[in-house]
Design an enzyme around this catalytic site. Sequence first.
Site, PDB file in Angstrom:
ATOM      1  N   CYS A 410       0.809  -1.192   0.028  1.00 15.66           N
ATOM      2  CA  CYS A 410      -0.075   0.001   0.062  1.00 15.66           C
ATOM      3  C   CYS A 410       0.875   1.237  -0.010  1.00 15.66           C
ATOM      4  O   CYS A 410       1.458   1.618  -1.026  1.00 15.66           O
ATOM      5  CB  CYS A 410      -1.153  -0.051   1.308  1.00 15.66           C
ATOM      6  SG  CYS A 410      -2.341   1.163   1.100  1.00 15.66           S
ATOM      7  N   HIS A 541      -3.377  -5.041  -0.084  1.00  9.11           N
ATOM      8  CA  HIS A 541      -3.002  -5.675   1.171  1.00  9.11           C
ATOM      9  C   HIS A 541      -3.135  -6.988   1.105  1.00  9.11           C
ATOM     10  O   HIS A 541      -4.210  -7.727   1.430  1.00  9.11           O
ATOM     11  CB  HIS A 541      -3.590  -5.161   2.337  1.00  9.11           C
ATOM     12  CG  HIS A 541      -3.532  -3.658   2.620  1.00  9.11           C
ATOM     13  ND1 HIS A 541      -2.781  -3.034   3.705  1.00  9.11           N
ATOM     14  CD2 HIS A 541      -4.151  -2.497   2.236  1.00  9.11           C
ATOM     15  CE1 HIS A 541      -2.711  -1.924   4.020  1.00  9.11           C
ATOM     16  NE2 HIS A 541      -3.491  -1.415   2.706  1.00  9.11           N
ATOM     17  N   GLU A 543      -1.729  -9.379   2.948  1.00  6.49           N
ATOM     18  CA  GLU A 543      -1.799 -10.021   4.110  1.00  6.49           C
ATOM     19  C   GLU A 543      -3.266 -10.239   4.714  1.00  6.49           C
ATOM     20  O   GLU A 543      -3.389 -11.607   5.464  1.00  6.49           O
ATOM     21  CB  GLU A 543      -1.078  -8.962   5.226  1.00  6.49           C
ATOM     22  CG  GLU A 543      -2.049  -7.623   5.824  1.00  6.49           C
ATOM     23  CD  GLU A 543      -1.473  -6.581   4.934  1.00  6.49           C
ATOM     24  OE1 GLU A 543      -1.752  -5.442   5.409  1.00  6.49           O
ATOM     25  OE2 GLU A 543      -1.257  -6.874   3.583  1.00  6.49           O
TER      26      GLU A 543
END
Length: 569
Positions: A410, A541, A543
């Site tokens: 990001c 993102h 994750e």
Amino acid sequence: MKYIVVTGGVLSGIGKGIIASSTAMILKSMGLRVTSIKIDPYLNIDAGTMSPFEHGEVFVLDDGGEVDLDLGNYERFLDVNLGKDNNITTGKIYNLVIEKERKGQYLGKTVQVVPHITEEIQNWIERVAHLPVDGDKGTPDVCVIELGGTVGDIESMPFTEALRQFQFRVGVENFCLMHVSLVPVLGVVGEQKTKPSQQSIRELRSLGLSPDFCLCRSTQPLTEETKKKISLFCHVAPDNVIGVHDVSNIYRVPILLNQQNLPNLVLRRLQLNPKVDLSKTSPSESTPYWMASWKGLADRMDKITNESLNPIRIAMVGKYTGLTDAYLSVIKALDHASMAIERKMVIDWVEASNLETQNSSTAEYKKSWEMLRGAHGILVPGGFGDRGIEGMILTANYARTSGKPFLGICLGLQIAVIEYARNVMGWENANSEEFSASGSGKNVVVFMPEVSKTHMGGTMRLGSRDTIFTDVDNKISKLYNVDKVGQAVEERHRHRYEVNPEVVDEIHAKGLHFVGKDTTGVRMEIVELKDHDYYVACQFHPEFKSRPQRPSPPFIGLLNASLERLKKM
């Protein structure tokens, strides 16, 4: 529909989220469909505008919901995709009730906490509990509800009262209450103290809720004497007092609960029929076969944690390093990748502002740069605001010029572009519109036109979006198993700024390749430096979609490249 409510007492942060997730995972392993709801008794509509230092990370869901980090635990443990309505806040409920009142839907009645607020809470729970969370496979069989905060808090009183009413609305045979409490040990005496649990459950019962199970957090396993005492004074059956002591990793918690027969006790209490044969064990083990894969995860985590080989050191260069929960999903994604490649990984936390000479003491500056140089890989995660930005740019420059593996997420992508613009393109004052004063330099990162400049909450580019690969001759496409131009991957986003489309072609031509774009082809999603061991940054993102069984590709790439660098050292 069966409901399991998890409450907590004595203090916050006691582990309700992991216990709720573990219970849900066990039931799912038995073949049941399980969903989860987290209740957060704060007046914010959602977690989107809360400080990472105060609240930890904001977890982003597929539908763009900005929610409590516990929903990340639910998704990772259950391997499901929840929605924003799976997170209930006081703000959402009050907003709904006030809107109904303004529309005249209460027909002139005096609107009160009881019955109007409590009624809406129950309606919300019942509606969301029936929403599928695993595609179109059907309505869940069980809903696990975690009540945030501590029993007795004034903020949670409307929810406690709503749950008291809810147990009779759905029938006591369909409602199970688990209370998580603390059993401390005084250093001098060395005795497990039950009084905090007694007081906590007494408070809960005074509010009309009597727990079916008491799960006791402690540093060491509960003694039989402690269990008997809690059972006697807390009005809980002896077998239903479950010890949850500290274990080597969180994947051991479901195994610990299973060892104390919690799954069978819950099935009996809720009259549930499992979809698997509970008597069947995995080969040469006492572990039930339906828990075998989870035990494999726990064993693998222990193995890499205890191995004697030098660990992979990842320098996490961020803005909120004072509270590691601010990067919880990034940490978990690194753990998942570490388990996948079966090599221990250690995070070195580097405060970005300490890398800037003018913003740090000599000792902090020296220590931070030593950690950065000693790491085998570097990760720059997301963030907002201008603090520490120059330190991140220095980090990206060091990673690019030294050949050290780098992953930007990001803000990390925007940092990589700014650094490249300054030091390769020769645009000395290149910056982001987020950080620079008007007219002070060339903005290579700009505010997205569709985003509100006046409202902060829920106005970013949020949720799952497709990223289209425009080039497959690179490392990141191989990690995603993409072999054709035009193929898409779906990842979650949370940002207000983007790479300026006007500078993309120039930067791309100089070697920083934009290999992934959004569906319009205008917004940049992935950059990769080709002549580098691993220099990748993504606007999304990754994750948030990483799972223990399915690690995120960019994190696998970072750790593999870092491991190769470690082997050469």
